[in-house]
Motif scaffolding. Sequence first.
Motif, mmCIF file in Angstrom:
data_model
loop_
_atom_site.group_PDB
_atom_site.id
_atom_site.type_symbol
_atom_site.label_atom_id
_atom_site.label_comp_id
_atom_site.label_asym_id
_atom_site.label_seq_id
_atom_site.Cartn_x
_atom_site.Cartn_y
_atom_site.Cartn_z
ATOM 1 N N HIS A 4 85.790 -51.696 -14.076
ATOM 2 C CA HIS A 4 84.826 -52.405 -15.129
ATOM 3 C C HIS A 4 84.099 -51.473 -15.807
ATOM 4 O O HIS A 4 83.244 -51.925 -16.805
ATOM 5 N N VAL A 27 80.727 -57.475 -27.455
ATOM 6 C CA VAL A 27 81.968 -57.315 -28.047
ATOM 7 C C VAL A 27 81.879 -57.659 -29.579
ATOM 8 O O VAL A 27 82.627 -57.022 -30.204
ATOM 9 N N VAL A 71 87.923 -55.375 -22.506
ATOM 10 C CA VAL A 71 87.276 -56.714 -22.749
ATOM 11 C C VAL A 71 88.203 -57.881 -22.516
ATOM 12 O O VAL A 71 87.723 -58.824 -21.871
ATOM 13 N N GLU A 72 89.595 -57.771 -22.621
ATOM 14 C CA GLU A 72 90.429 -58.905 -22.287
ATOM 15 C C GLU A 72 90.569 -59.139 -20.992
ATOM 16 O O GLU A 72 90.413 -60.166 -20.245
ATOM 17 N N ARG A 73 90.450 -57.887 -20.359
ATOM 18 C CA ARG A 73 90.618 -57.999 -18.683
ATOM 19 C C ARG A 73 89.351 -58.619 -17.994
ATOM 20 O O ARG A 73 89.487 -59.257 -17.203
ATOM 21 N N GLY A 75 86.527 -60.036 -19.714
ATOM 22 C CA GLY A 75 85.909 -61.016 -20.121
ATOM 23 C C GLY A 75 84.306 -60.770 -20.615
ATOM 24 O O GLY A 75 83.917 -59.677 -20.465
ATOM 25 N N GLY A 76 83.524 -61.823 -20.833
ATOM 26 C CA GLY A 76 82.174 -61.585 -21.177
ATOM 27 C C GLY A 76 81.891 -61.366 -22.504
ATOM 28 O O GLY A 76 82.459 -61.175 -23.352
ATOM 29 N N GLU A 77 80.485 -61.297 -22.914
ATOM 30 C CA GLU A 77 79.970 -61.053 -24.004
ATOM 31 C C GLU A 77 79.623 -59.530 -24.159
ATOM 32 O O GLU A 77 79.717 -58.943 -25.348
ATOM 33 N N THR A 81 80.930 -54.127 -18.380
ATOM 34 C CA THR A 81 80.262 -55.342 -17.555
ATOM 35 C C THR A 81 80.600 -55.122 -16.047
ATOM 36 O O THR A 81 81.258 -53.966 -15.777
ATOM 37 N N GLY A 85 82.326 -60.283 -15.283
ATOM 38 C CA GLY A 85 82.263 -60.190 -16.833
ATOM 39 C C GLY A 85 80.761 -60.053 -17.508
ATOM 40 O O GLY A 85 80.233 -60.660 -18.603
ATOM 41 N N ARG A 86 79.750 -59.936 -16.405
ATOM 42 C CA ARG A 86 78.346 -59.858 -16.926
ATOM 43 C C ARG A 86 77.689 -58.598 -17.303
ATOM 44 O O ARG A 86 78.516 -57.566 -16.716
#
Length: 182
Positions: A4, A27, A71-73, A75-77, A81, A85-86
Amino acid sequence: MPDHLRPAILLGAFAGLRVSEAAALRVSDVDFMRGLIQPAMQYPAEPLKTEESRRAIPIPRELSLELAGFVERFGGEFVVTNEIGRQVSPWTIERAVRARRAGVDGLPDGFRFHDLRHFYASLLIGSGLDVKVVQARLRHKNATTTLRTYAHLWPDTDESARAAVAVVLAARADSLRTEGVF
């Protein structure tokens, strides 16, 4: 690096982002299709200090695809991360770099995230880019800053100057030799 956090390493080494910029890169700040990173803030959500810092950074398709995969794996903004995803802090990134640097052959004990930015600059210079292009990619306000930090990395100017003059002299000698032929 943990999976990550790998985007942070890629952003430092191949786009020259500072750690606070990598931690705050959303993103929405990346045009994955056109291959452009448009930094807009620094951690946690502060504006960048200069207008130059907001310049778009072109990235190759390979890097764009790799970042998109992360990003796909996760997630998140944000591009960088934690596992869920944070957004992560610059300190989280720095701590991970410090924890892993001893296990990477050739890295000095004092290696830090910012050294990835120096790697990026040396990569550009070693590839033959001129000072104005390197300045723009590093988003320095002026070329003086770039030269003050990286002038020693450009090729030896004495040899370049000699070679330039030698080419002209060789062409002149050739011209004189063939002048009476026609």
